[in-house]
Design a protein around this motif. Structure first.
Motif, PDB file in Angstrom:
ATOM      1  N   GLY A 337       0.684  -1.028   0.204  1.00  0.00           N
ATOM      2  CA  GLY A 337       0.248  -0.064  -0.396  1.00  0.00           C
ATOM      3  C   GLY A 337       0.782   1.378  -0.075  1.00  0.00           C
ATOM      4  O   GLY A 337       1.012   2.189  -0.552  1.00  0.00           O
ATOM      5  N   GLU A 338       1.879   1.274   0.748  1.00  0.00           N
ATOM      6  CA  GLU A 338       3.018   2.928   1.034  1.00  0.00           C
ATOM      7  C   GLU A 338       3.708   2.700  -0.483  1.00  0.00           C
ATOM      8  O   GLU A 338       3.602   3.721  -0.911  1.00  0.00           O
ATOM      9  CB  GLU A 338       3.408   2.657   2.092  1.00  0.00           C
ATOM     10  CG  GLU A 338       3.291   2.441   3.292  1.00  0.00           C
ATOM     11  CD  GLU A 338       2.366   3.457   3.725  1.00  0.00           C
ATOM     12  OE1 GLU A 338       2.654   4.597   3.389  1.00  0.00           O
ATOM     13  OE2 GLU A 338       1.416   3.464   4.532  1.00  0.00           O
ATOM     14  N   GLY A 339       3.613   1.803  -1.309  1.00  0.00           N
ATOM     15  CA  GLY A 339       4.795   2.294  -2.244  1.00  0.00           C
ATOM     16  C   GLY A 339       3.190   2.467  -3.571  1.00  0.00           C
ATOM     17  O   GLY A 339       3.972   3.243  -4.307  1.00  0.00           O
ATOM     18  N   GLU A 340       2.141   1.728  -2.801  1.00  0.00           N
ATOM     19  CA  GLU A 340       0.973   2.255  -4.145  1.00  0.00           C
ATOM     20  C   GLU A 340       0.712   3.933  -3.830  1.00  0.00           C
ATOM     21  O   GLU A 340       0.617   5.186  -5.512  1.00  0.00           O
ATOM     22  CB  GLU A 340      -0.062   1.567  -4.473  1.00  0.00           C
ATOM     23  CG  GLU A 340      -1.647   2.482  -5.384  1.00  0.00           C
ATOM     24  CD  GLU A 340      -2.474   1.124  -4.990  1.00  0.00           C
ATOM     25  OE1 GLU A 340      -3.587   0.846  -5.700  1.00  0.00           O
ATOM     26  OE2 GLU A 340      -2.959   0.720  -4.147  1.00  0.00           O
ATOM     27  N   ILE A 341       0.607   3.633  -2.259  1.00  0.00           N
ATOM     28  CA  ILE A 341      -0.114   5.480  -2.743  1.00  0.00           C
ATOM     29  C   ILE A 341       1.281   6.351  -2.820  1.00  0.00           C
ATOM     30  O   ILE A 341       1.054   7.847  -3.539  1.00  0.00           O
ATOM     31  CB  ILE A 341      -0.030   6.042  -0.939  1.00  0.00           C
ATOM     32  CG1 ILE A 341      -1.237   4.798  -0.151  1.00  0.00           C
ATOM     33  CG2 ILE A 341       0.082   7.903  -0.868  1.00  0.00           C
ATOM     34  CD1 ILE A 341      -2.435   5.410  -0.592  1.00  0.00           C
ATOM     35  N   SER A 342       2.297   6.056  -2.239  1.00  0.00           N
ATOM     36  CA  SER A 342       3.493   6.841  -3.067  1.00  0.00           C
ATOM     37  C   SER A 342       3.609   7.297  -4.789  1.00  0.00           C
ATOM     38  O   SER A 342       3.591   8.602  -4.795  1.00  0.00           O
ATOM     39  CB  SER A 342       4.792   6.262  -3.036  1.00  0.00           C
ATOM     40  OG  SER A 342       5.718   7.283  -3.371  1.00  0.00           O
ATOM     41  N   ALA A 343       3.185   6.836  -5.834  1.00  0.00           N
ATOM     42  CA  ALA A 343       2.812   6.244  -7.076  1.00  0.00           C
ATOM     43  C   ALA A 343       1.665   6.938  -7.667  1.00  0.00           C
ATOM     44  O   ALA A 343       2.144   7.971  -8.701  1.00  0.00           O
ATOM     45  CB  ALA A 343       2.847   4.711  -7.647  1.00  0.00           C
ATOM     46  N   LEU A 344       1.076   6.811  -6.554  1.00  0.00           N
ATOM     47  CA  LEU A 344      -0.507   7.482  -7.072  1.00  0.00           C
ATOM     48  C   LEU A 344       0.074   9.046  -6.571  1.00  0.00           C
ATOM     49  O   LEU A 344      -0.907   9.741  -7.056  1.00  0.00           O
ATOM     50  CB  LEU A 344      -1.514   7.333  -5.941  1.00  0.00           C
ATOM     51  CG  LEU A 344      -2.329   5.597  -6.717  1.00  0.00           C
ATOM     52  CD1 LEU A 344      -3.551   5.302  -6.263  1.00  0.00           C
ATOM     53  CD2 LEU A 344      -2.685   5.917  -7.595  1.00  0.00           C
ATOM     54  N   THR A 345       0.028   9.445  -5.131  1.00  0.00           N
ATOM     55  CA  THR A 345       0.676  10.721  -4.898  1.00  0.00           C
ATOM     56  C   THR A 345       1.473  11.425  -6.152  1.00  0.00           C
ATOM     57  O   THR A 345       1.480  12.797  -6.294  1.00  0.00           O
ATOM     58  CB  THR A 345       1.402  11.102  -3.954  1.00  0.00           C
ATOM     59  OG1 THR A 345       0.649  10.309  -3.008  1.00  0.00           O
ATOM     60  CG2 THR A 345       1.890  12.198  -3.359  1.00  0.00           C
ATOM     61  N   THR A 346       2.529  10.900  -6.798  1.00  0.00           N
ATOM     62  CA  THR A 346       3.436  11.246  -7.535  1.00  0.00           C
ATOM     63  C   THR A 346       2.883  11.951  -9.078  1.00  0.00           C
ATOM     64  O   THR A 346       2.610  12.581  -9.918  1.00  0.00           O
ATOM     65  CB  THR A 346       4.512   9.974  -8.175  1.00  0.00           C
ATOM     66  OG1 THR A 346       4.954  10.542  -6.777  1.00  0.00           O
ATOM     67  CG2 THR A 346       5.216  10.894  -8.764  1.00  0.00           C
ATOM     68  N   ALA A 347       1.628  10.685  -9.266  1.00  0.00           N
ATOM     69  CA  ALA A 347       0.908  10.608 -10.192  1.00  0.00           C
ATOM     70  C   ALA A 347       0.288  12.293 -10.510  1.00  0.00           C
ATOM     71  O   ALA A 347      -0.166  13.385 -11.243  1.00  0.00           O
ATOM     72  CB  ALA A 347      -0.194   9.829 -10.960  1.00  0.00           C
ATOM     73  N   VAL A 348      -0.491  12.352  -8.946  1.00  0.00           N
ATOM     74  CA  VAL A 348      -1.541  13.837  -9.080  1.00  0.00           C
ATOM     75  C   VAL A 348      -0.414  14.588  -8.858  1.00  0.00           C
ATOM     76  O   VAL A 348      -1.100  15.915  -9.435  1.00  0.00           O
ATOM     77  CB  VAL A 348      -1.972  13.675  -7.235  1.00  0.00           C
ATOM     78  CG1 VAL A 348      -2.462  15.039  -7.535  1.00  0.00           C
ATOM     79  CG2 VAL A 348      -3.220  12.788  -7.212  1.00  0.00           C
ATOM     80  N   THR A 349      -0.037  14.515  -7.820  1.00  0.00           N
ATOM     81  CA  THR A 349       1.677  16.201  -8.253  1.00  0.00           C
ATOM     82  C   THR A 349       1.994  16.662  -9.620  1.00  0.00           C
ATOM     83  O   THR A 349       1.781  17.392  -9.938  1.00  0.00           O
ATOM     84  CB  THR A 349       2.992  15.435  -7.856  1.00  0.00           C
ATOM     85  OG1 THR A 349       2.518  15.554  -6.345  1.00  0.00           O
ATOM     86  CG2 THR A 349       4.073  17.378  -7.711  1.00  0.00           C
ATOM     87  N   LYS A 350       2.036  15.388 -10.999  1.00  0.00           N
ATOM     88  CA  LYS A 350       2.208  15.808 -12.249  1.00  0.00           C
ATOM     89  C   LYS A 350       0.859  15.979 -12.636  1.00  0.00           C
ATOM     90  O   LYS A 350       0.878  17.057 -13.757  1.00  0.00           O
ATOM     91  CB  LYS A 350       2.661  14.078 -13.055  1.00  0.00           C
ATOM     92  CG  LYS A 350       2.669  14.941 -14.323  1.00  0.00           C
ATOM     93  CD  LYS A 350       3.555  13.274 -14.584  1.00  0.00           C
ATOM     94  CE  LYS A 350       4.003  13.708 -16.423  1.00  0.00           C
ATOM     95  NZ  LYS A 350       2.775  13.959 -17.164  1.00  0.00           N
ATOM     96  N   ALA A 351      -0.003  15.865 -12.475  1.00  0.00           N
ATOM     97  CA  ALA A 351      -1.498  16.630 -13.394  1.00  0.00           C
ATOM     98  C   ALA A 351      -1.748  17.851 -12.767  1.00  0.00           C
ATOM     99  O   ALA A 351      -2.174  18.259 -13.366  1.00  0.00           O
ATOM    100  CB  ALA A 351      -2.531  15.162 -12.882  1.00  0.00           C
ATOM    101  N   GLU A 352      -1.530  18.175 -11.410  1.00  0.00           N
ATOM    102  CA  GLU A 352      -1.762  18.970 -11.152  1.00  0.00           C
ATOM    103  C   GLU A 352      -1.045  20.240 -11.934  1.00  0.00           C
ATOM    104  O   GLU A 352      -1.217  20.963 -12.181  1.00  0.00           O
ATOM    105  CB  GLU A 352      -1.205  19.315  -9.268  1.00  0.00           C
ATOM    106  CG  GLU A 352      -2.537  18.595  -8.723  1.00  0.00           C
ATOM    107  CD  GLU A 352      -2.252  18.829  -7.513  1.00  0.00           C
ATOM    108  OE1 GLU A 352      -2.786  18.764  -5.946  1.00  0.00           O
ATOM    109  OE2 GLU A 352      -0.661  18.782  -6.702  1.00  0.00           O
TER     110      GLU A 352
END
Length: 549
Positions: A337-352
């Motif tokens: 989970g922690e690894g997935e959250i990190s990847a999704l957070t990175t994706a949100v940052t890029k989308a922002e």
């Protein structure tokens, strides 16, 4: 383009048929003659919300039919297709208002809803006037008007796509965070349960097998003695030995009696074979009954452990193995989970970052378009005798959304240095009319797909200013269609087509009529507009001069 309008039994109209033309169409008449009723009737057939009581007194129902010409590519075609309605060059709208208030509408002879009519009306007609909250006075539409003026549709589409991607990324992150939190809240339970299940390692069907084995061992002491006795009775000391002796004796005697003993010998052979199977089965049973007492204890302990774990987790004993797999999957999700959250957070940052870049680009493009629009509107205001007025397109920051981060509003100041504010609140009646006209001239594209209607937009102006208003309306009607309700002779004189609206009283009945005017009638009507009830020769001369341009 609006081709025809037919009205039956609405308000003070019994029956009217009007055929409109391209260009500038003007409707004139004395105050109260019924000009606004024509607009109410058109609004009724277009699905607009207006007067509640429309049916003419004494009539059972009122009816309006409007005929429009739709060129190829007109946006109304898409609405018709989506609604499953027939589409072509001719569009006929028909709506009935019954005396009891019920309304029914048809589009090209197919029943339709008021929502479909209103959607079509957005593509067919634009109404502009001093109290028009559907058009330029509605600040909620100013951003769209500015985007249209600046030709920002491609950039706007990119921004919307980036916002959709950002929204999807945020949703995925929220979903993953919620799932992880849910697993984290039961982490201790998961780890303990998985360890417990792994240690026991229950297998499908094992509970049934253990139960059968336990029952057999519990009953063995009671039946073991009887089974042993049966084994003795069937074995060499019993039936099997006696039958063997009998077989030998008979075989010895068989040669002396020819074939008389063949059948008994065959039967006895078969019986010995079956007896052998029975003895073997009994021996297997004796082996099964011969158990270590400690085995019963172990069997019961494991059986009770499996059943206890099944009750604890609320599943069937045979489902414990599958239940353990589910818990292991949750544990794996927790560990990953922690690894997935990190990847999704990175994706949100890029989308922002992608959205912010496009939104900022859109803001700059709007600021540039706003300057061009302000300049264009100011240029239009000068001929309308409002050269001292100031028009400004305000762009403010608002919460981010699919169309960027900008709030757009059109503001005016009637004189330099005077406070600016929204169009509807700052400008007087006559000033507002001219502001709206100047805006419309600047915002109207070359593709004239809609019929523009101006309801007394020249109110409060006269002389050269009224002439300037008329010329702007005439310019708007080029390659298109404009309908204007006017009290200004200068505006009426510039119309390509002219109708006079009159109210006539016959006994106790008041009716409104609309008459198309020829060249002679136009002189009389414009002279009336100049001089009032009594038409003078000077008024006629002035009317002829206006018509001559």
């Amino acid at each position: 383009m609006l081709r025809a309008l037919e009205i039956r039994d609405l308000l003070i109209i019994d029956h009217l048929e009007l055929n409109f033309q391209p260009g500038l169409n003007v409707l004139t008449g004395e105050t109260g003659a019924g000009k606004s009723i024509l607009l109410d009737s058109l609004g009724f057939v277009l699905g607009w919300r207006g007067r509640a009581e429309l049916v003419r007194s004494g009539a059972e129902q009122g009816e309006v039919v409007a005929e429009f010409h739709l060129p190829e590519g007109h946006p109304a075609h898409a609405i018709l297709d989506e609604a499953g309605l027939p589409s072509g060059e001719e569009l006929i709208l028909r709506r009935i208002n019954r005396k009891d208030g019920r309304k029914t509408a048809w589009v090209n002879d197919r029943r339709c809803s008021g929502e479909v009519l209103r959607a079509l009306s957005e593509t067919l007609v634009e109404l502009h006037g001093q109290h028009d909250d559907r058009g330029l006075l509605d600040s909620r539409g100013h951003r769209a008007l500015l985007d249209q003026f600046g030709d920002l549709a491609p950039l706007l589409a990119e921004t919307r796509a980036a916002w959709s991607a950002l929204s999807a990324a945020r949703k995925s992150l929220r979903t993953a965070q919620a799932a992880l939190k849910s697993v984290q809240d039961e982490e201790e339970f998961l780890r303990h349960s998985v360890a417990e299940l792994d240690a026991l390692d229950p297998q499908p069907g094992e509970e049934g097998e253990l139960d059968s084995r336990r029952r057999l061992m519990q009953a063995s002491e009671k039946i073991k003695e009887d089974v042993s006795r049966a084994h003795v009775a069937l074995g060499y000391e019993g039936a099997e030995g006696a039958m063997g002796d009998a077989l030998r004796w008979l075989e010895g005697a068989a040669s002396s009696v020819e074939t008389q003993l063949d059948e008994p010998l065959a039967a006895l052979g078969r019986a010995l074979s079956e007896l052998g199977d029975a003895v073997a089965g009994v021996e297997r049973c004796m082996d099964a009954l011969d158990f270590d007492p400690f085995e019963l204890e172990q069997t019961e302990e494991r059986l009770f452990a499996i059943r206890g774990l099944a009750r604890k987790h609320g599943v069937a004993p045979d489902a414990l193995n599958a239940f353990a797999e589910d818990l292991r999957a949750k544990m794996a999700a927790l560990d990953a989970g922690e690894g997935e959250i990190s990847a999704l957070t990175t994706a949100v940052t890029k989308a922002e970052a992608d959205f912010d870049a496009l939104a900022d680009k859109l803001t700059k493009a709007r600021q540039k378009a706003a300057k061009s629009l302000d300049k264009a509107v100011m240029a239009e205001l000068a001929p309308l005798k409002m050269e001292r007025a100031v028009f400004s397109t305000q762009i403010d920051v608002e919460s981010a959304g699919p169309e960027g981060k900008d709030a757009v509003s059109f503001t005016v100041a009637t004189n330099p240095g005077a406070p600016s504010g929204p169009l509807a609140k700052i400008a007087s009646g006559g000033e507002l009319s001219r502001f709206l006209l100047a805006l419309k001239v600047c915002l109207t594209s070359d593709d004239r797909n809609t019929t523009m209607i101006f309801d007394e937009i020249d109110r409060g102006v006269g002389g050269a200013t009224a002439d300037a208003v008329g010329r702007r309306l005439s310019a708007l009607s080029e390659n298109g269609q404009v309908l204007v309700v006017t009290h200004s002779p200068q505006v009426a004189a510039l119309g390509a087509h002219h109708w006079r609206v009159e109210k006539r009283v016959n006994g106790e009945t008041t009716l409104s009529t609309v008459t198309p005017l020829d060249d002679v009638d136009r002189v009389d009507e414009i002279a009336r507009m100049i001089s009032g009830d009594k038409v003078t020769e000077q008024a006629r001369s002035a009317a002829e001069a206006l018509l001559a341009g």
